[in-house]
Motif scaffolding. Sequence first.
Motif, PDB file in Angstrom:
ATOM      1  N   VAL A 106       0.833  -1.204   0.000  1.00  4.65           N
ATOM      2  CA  VAL A 106       0.000   0.000   0.000  1.00  4.65           C
ATOM      3  C   VAL A 106       0.871   1.259   0.000  1.00  4.65           C
ATOM      4  O   VAL A 106       0.615   2.220  -0.726  1.00  4.65           O
ATOM      5  CB  VAL A 106      -0.947   0.000   1.214  1.00  4.65           C
ATOM      6  N   GLY A 107       1.913   1.262   0.823  1.00  4.08           N
ATOM      7  CA  GLY A 107       2.789   2.428   0.896  1.00  4.08           C
ATOM      8  C   GLY A 107       3.493   2.710  -0.412  1.00  4.08           C
ATOM      9  O   GLY A 107       3.610   3.869  -0.835  1.00  4.08           O
ATOM     10  N   ILE A 108       3.963   1.662  -1.068  1.00  7.16           N
ATOM     11  CA  ILE A 108       4.638   1.844  -2.351  1.00  7.16           C
ATOM     12  C   ILE A 108       3.660   2.375  -3.398  1.00  7.16           C
ATOM     13  O   ILE A 108       3.993   3.265  -4.188  1.00  7.16           O
ATOM     14  CB  ILE A 108       5.264   0.513  -2.815  1.00  7.16           C
ATOM     15  N   CYS A 109       2.450   1.854  -3.384  1.00  6.83           N
ATOM     16  CA  CYS A 109       1.435   2.322  -4.339  1.00  6.83           C
ATOM     17  C   CYS A 109       1.102   3.799  -4.125  1.00  6.83           C
ATOM     18  O   CYS A 109       0.954   4.559  -5.089  1.00  6.83           O
ATOM     19  CB  CYS A 109       0.171   1.482  -4.214  1.00  6.83           C
ATOM     20  N   ARG A 110       1.001   4.214  -2.881  1.00  4.73           N
ATOM     21  CA  ARG A 110       0.665   5.610  -2.589  1.00  4.73           C
ATOM     22  C   ARG A 110       1.818   6.551  -2.928  1.00  4.73           C
ATOM     23  O   ARG A 110       1.601   7.700  -3.310  1.00  4.73           O
ATOM     24  CB  ARG A 110       0.278   5.749  -1.121  1.00  4.73           C
ATOM     25  N   ALA A 111       3.039   6.066  -2.777  1.00  6.46           N
ATOM     26  CA  ALA A 111       4.210   6.916  -3.053  1.00  6.46           C
ATOM     27  C   ALA A 111       4.544   6.981  -4.537  1.00  6.46           C
ATOM     28  O   ALA A 111       5.148   7.960  -5.000  1.00  6.46           O
ATOM     29  CB  ALA A 111       5.415   6.398  -2.274  1.00  6.46           C
ATOM     30  N   ALA A 112       4.162   5.973  -5.299  1.00  7.87           N
ATOM     31  CA  ALA A 112       4.567   5.860  -6.697  1.00  7.87           C
ATOM     32  C   ALA A 112       4.250   7.093  -7.555  1.00  7.87           C
ATOM     33  O   ALA A 112       5.094   7.514  -8.355  1.00  7.87           O
ATOM     34  CB  ALA A 112       3.948   4.607  -7.322  1.00  7.87           C
TER      35      ALA A 112
END
Length: 305
Positions: free
Chosen positions: A188-194
Amino acid sequence: MAAAAAELPDSVLVRILALLPLRERLGAASVCRRWQRLAQDREVWRDVDGSAHPLSSRSLWLLLRRRFQPSLRTLRLRGRLRSALRQRLLSPALLAALAKRCPRLLGLYLTETDLRHLPSSSLPASLVALELSCCEIPASWFCSALPNLRHLVIRRVPAFSDRHLLNVVSGSRLKSLSLSGTYRLTDVGICRAAPRLEELETLRLIRCGVGDSAAGSIGLYMKRLRLLELGEAHGLTEAGLKSLGSLRSLETLDLHLPLSPGAVIAVCRALPGLRSLQLRGLRFEDGITDQIRADFPFCSFSKAP
């Protein structure tokens, strides 16, 4: 050594002194008056590596006051995280003095340093590169923007989480990001930061929470990636790997994943700029290696067990 060095011009000797480990560099000033003078040259103190041995706060203050020059570009330090004393290497006052004394500091590399008492706003605003290895950080870190930060490396910092990554990308425009052993970082964190990592050119994610959703976001937003390394991402399947085929600028792909060679070959065929392929942890049947080399004649290929 001193007798042989007497025949060398100052410019050559300064370069030699700049290559010495920190302790030897400091000791060189006591050899003779000439060496004492040259040991103060700004070129000698352009890059300082104090990571070979743990430093105390007192030692660092002495270095700052007596040795560091405004020309300092990179600084590597090792704290005493594993010591029973848990001495704090850095303080807001020391970092403020460092920023004032060395306004051109570009890279700060910290190993085994306890930063839980230190607000990230204390970090010099001039930093372009920051590396944390085996450090401890508070939950609020990276809330303060580092406007010049372009390169971030986090190794074995268990506290690093989705929140930290989102804080970083909200205030910095990264060119390279390397995360290893950050178990609290999730898909989830990677998706939000992408979406805020569109300028990224180098991405390494090892032992992180990388799954199919994260891979999809990487393929969707990080179109400028030239190097991608993914390792020990147990949530990533062949479906997620397929989404990486949209990275048309990718030149280097390094995978240590238990995926089928066929799925890897399929995604590589969608990458016209691929020049280096490194595979680890894959089981190769007879002829697969030859097929990869035949399908990608302009791509260097290596595999490891």
